[in-house]
Scaffold this motif. Structure first.
Motif, short mmCIF file in Angstrom:
data_model
loop_
_atom_site.label_atom_id
_atom_site.label_comp_id
_atom_site.label_asym_id
_atom_site.label_seq_id
_atom_site.Cartn_x
_atom_site.Cartn_y
_atom_site.Cartn_z
N VAL A 173 0.88 -1.17 0.00
CA VAL A 173 0.00 0.00 0.00
C VAL A 173 0.91 1.22 0.00
N SER A 174 0.94 1.95 -1.12
CA SER A 174 1.90 3.02 -1.30
C SER A 174 1.18 4.34 -1.52
N GLY A 178 -2.21 4.68 -2.96
CA GLY A 178 -2.59 3.65 -2.00
C GLY A 178 -2.96 4.29 -0.67
N ASP A 179 -3.95 3.71 -0.01
CA ASP A 179 -4.46 4.30 1.24
C ASP A 179 -4.73 3.17 2.24
N ARG A 252 15.62 -6.32 -1.52
CA ARG A 252 14.84 -5.84 -2.66
C ARG A 252 13.45 -5.36 -2.24
N LEU A 253 12.99 -5.82 -1.07
CA LEU A 253 11.64 -5.48 -0.61
C LEU A 253 11.63 -4.34 0.41
N VAL A 254 12.81 -3.82 0.74
CA VAL A 254 12.85 -2.72 1.71
C VAL A 254 12.05 -1.51 1.23
N PRO A 255 12.16 -1.08 -0.04
CA PRO A 255 11.34 0.06 -0.47
C PRO A 255 9.85 -0.18 -0.30
N SER A 260 4.74 0.88 2.84
CA SER A 260 3.64 0.40 3.67
C SER A 260 3.66 1.05 5.05
N VAL A 261 4.86 1.22 5.64
CA VAL A 261 4.95 1.91 6.92
C VAL A 261 4.45 3.35 6.76
#
Length: 285
Positions: A173-174, A178-179, A252-255, A260-261
């Motif tokens: 969720v970006s 994204g909300d 690779r999934l850190v961004p 999401s945070v």
């Protein structure tokens, strides 16, 4: 699932056939799953990336049958670009999610927006398309994107869940498209249904959807609690929160984790629980 070859039709039930696109990645798992719904005539859900091999596989599986509609759950490049060549090849209308409506794209860490996506008909809540022996009805499920739809097949109590609920990981969720608040509300909406099975855009079919959705809601609430605890400890920057909260995460999934945070923080701010100060966050006074 990992051994499933791309481009090979797999009958999941009499009205549903799955084809896997050749676009595996850290964000798409083994690839985007396109679905053919129907028998005598068809709908195609999320035809995927504009890849000639995948298009050829779809056309082989269609095998000359009429295509009543090409449906799209949302406007990411791993889901909607093949709508255009498939529509040219079959004459079918492109139906479903609303078109791209924002100039924002910076900061996305999952699949980028398909800016050329142009539906012939936008479906809202309860809108439907139908063929011989099948009906697909839209459920508005914003959150992963502002325009995300799921499609219900009432004849078999199946739901095509796109990227809202996936069979391998939680959805990114970006913000701002994204909300997190919308995403949580959309999960709650699915909890009120009695679907037998979910067919997601990525990952295996979900044969106990209520249990998975309940777990996803719990997971997001736990993340929210973690964020509030980190803020209470004085950790105020998103990268520092991710480093503390996602131990052992694939780099690779850190961004994606950071986006999401950030989505959680935006939701907490709307609820008056946190405040933003530039790139830093704190508990609200």
């Amino acid at each position: 699932m990992a051994e499933l070859p791309t481009g090979i039709p797999m009958a999941l039930e009499p009205l549903v056939t799955r084809l896997l696109a050749p676009n595996a990645s850290a964000y798409t798992h083994t690839g985007t799953q396109s679905y053919l719904v129907g028998d005598a005539d068809l709908a195609v859900i999320d035809p995927g990336p504009d890849d000639p091999d995948h298009l050829a596989a779809l056309l082989r599986a269609i095998d000359g049958r009429p295509v009543r509609a090409i449906l799209v759950t949302h406007h990411h490049r791993d889901h909607s670009p093949a709508t255009r060549p498939l529509a040219r090849a079959t004459g079918a209308p492109i139906v479903g999610a609303a078109p791209f409506a924002s100039d924002y794209e910076g900061g996305r860490s999952d699949a980028a927006f398909d800016r050329d996506y142009a539906p012939d008909r936008v479906l809202g809540e309860g809108g439907s398309v139908a063929g011989r022996g099948w009906t697909l009805t839209a459920l508005a499920t914003p959150g992963h994107t502002s325009n995300h739809l799921c499609f219900a097949l009432p004849e078999t109590r199946a739901l095509f869940s796109g990227d809202h609920v996936m069979g391998w990981a939680t959805s990114v969720v970006s913000p701002p498209d994204g909300d997190m608040g919308d995403y949580m509300a959309s999960l709650e909406k699915l909890m009120g249904r009695d679907d037998r099975i979910f067919y997601p855009g990525h990952g295996e079919a979900v044969d106990n959807p209520a249990r998975l959705v309940r777990g996803m809601l719990g997971h997001r609430r736990q993340r929210e609690g973690q964020i509030l605890r980190r803020l209470g400890e004085g950790v105020s920057a998103v990268p520092d929160m991710v480093a503390r909260m996602y131990a052992g995460l694939d780099p690779r999934l850190v961004p994606a984790a950071e986006r999401s945070v950030l989505a959680h923080l935006h939701d907490l701010r709307k609820r008056g629980l946190v405040a933003e100060e530039g790139a830093l966050w704190r508990m609200a006074a």
